[in-house]
Write a protein that holds these residues in place. Sequence first.
Motif, PDB file in Angstrom:
ATOM      1  N   LEU A 107      28.886  41.800  43.971  1.00 29.01           N
ATOM      2  CA  LEU A 107      28.064  42.935  43.560  1.00 29.01           C
ATOM      3  C   LEU A 107      28.879  44.195  43.332  1.00 29.01           C
ATOM      4  N   PHE A 108      30.148  44.149  43.675  1.00 30.17           N
ATOM      5  CA  PHE A 108      30.980  45.335  43.580  1.00 30.17           C
ATOM      6  C   PHE A 108      32.247  45.001  42.820  1.00 30.17           C
ATOM      7  N   PRO A 109      32.706  45.777  41.896  1.00 27.60           N
ATOM      8  CA  PRO A 109      32.139  47.040  41.423  1.00 27.60           C
ATOM      9  C   PRO A 109      30.948  46.807  40.502  1.00 27.60           C
ATOM     10  N   LYS A 110      30.110  47.802  40.383  1.00 29.35           N
ATOM     11  CA  LYS A 110      28.958  47.701  39.496  1.00 29.35           C
ATOM     12  C   LYS A 110      29.459  47.678  38.055  1.00 29.35           C
ATOM     13  N   CYS A 111      28.894  46.743  37.268  1.00 28.42           N
ATOM     14  CA  CYS A 111      29.356  46.538  35.891  1.00 28.42           C
ATOM     15  C   CYS A 111      28.178  46.450  34.936  1.00 28.42           C
ATOM     16  N   ASP A 112      28.449  46.788  33.689  1.00 33.55           N
ATOM     17  CA  ASP A 112      27.549  46.516  32.574  1.00 33.55           C
ATOM     18  C   ASP A 112      28.320  45.645  31.603  1.00 33.55           C
ATOM     19  N   LEU A 113      27.648  44.645  31.034  1.00 31.34           N
ATOM     20  CA  LEU A 113      28.224  43.792  29.998  1.00 31.34           C
ATOM     21  C   LEU A 113      27.257  43.805  28.835  1.00 31.34           C
ATOM     22  N   TYR A 114      27.753  44.234  27.673  1.00 30.07           N
ATOM     23  CA  TYR A 114      26.878  44.288  26.515  1.00 30.07           C
ATOM     24  C   TYR A 114      27.649  43.933  25.251  1.00 30.07           C
ATOM     25  N   GLU A 115      26.876  43.658  24.197  1.00 26.31           N
ATOM     26  CA  GLU A 115      27.434  43.263  22.910  1.00 26.31           C
ATOM     27  C   GLU A 115      27.325  44.430  21.949  1.00 26.31           C
ATOM     28  N   SER A 116      28.406  44.639  21.168  1.00 26.73           N
ATOM     29  CA  SER A 116      28.425  45.728  20.208  1.00 26.73           C
ATOM     30  C   SER A 116      29.346  45.353  19.048  1.00 26.73           C
ATOM     31  N   ASP A 117      28.804  45.180  17.852  1.00 29.22           N
ATOM     32  CA  ASP A 117      29.605  44.950  16.637  1.00 29.22           C
ATOM     33  C   ASP A 117      30.694  43.894  16.819  1.00 29.22           C
TER      34      ASP A 117
END
Length: 160
Positions: A51-61
């Motif tokens: 759970l650590f570190p807090k992360c975001d995973l997203y898609e972009s272009d």
Amino acid sequence: MEMDKLKKWLDVAQQFKSDHFWNQIFEEDKNGSHNFENQASHNPLTMVKELFPKCDLYESDQELVVEAEIPGLTKEDLHITIQQQLLTIAGEFKALNQNQKYYLKERANRRFKKELTLPYPILMNKVKSEIRHGVLYIVMPYYRDDLEKIPIAFDQTNSE
């Protein structure tokens, strides 16, 4: 009377100086579960072990982007690897100074290892990372074409 309250408070604060105290809070127990109650729900796209570190995973272009909160760390404190579709971010926070007399200790020394399963294969030679304002950014171009079309053979002979 106020001095007695201060002494009691200092006795309680002493337990925060030990690594053992912080390991009990943040490390996994023998069953593989964490010692804190609120576990993150599993995202079907991303299996997260830590759970650590807090992360975001997203898609972009045509890129996958990871943003990870790593306040106070430098690139020397981190180790980032991608093997197949598994991104690993590992490192250590070093916030405990043995030569200090702490009255409040909320930041613990701790090692971490965060593993994220990526939804697509990555173009390894084009991965870039940087740290800005305590946030690690990892930009990973990917290719999906190979994943979308899988030929299926079909036997059309009659079995009469």
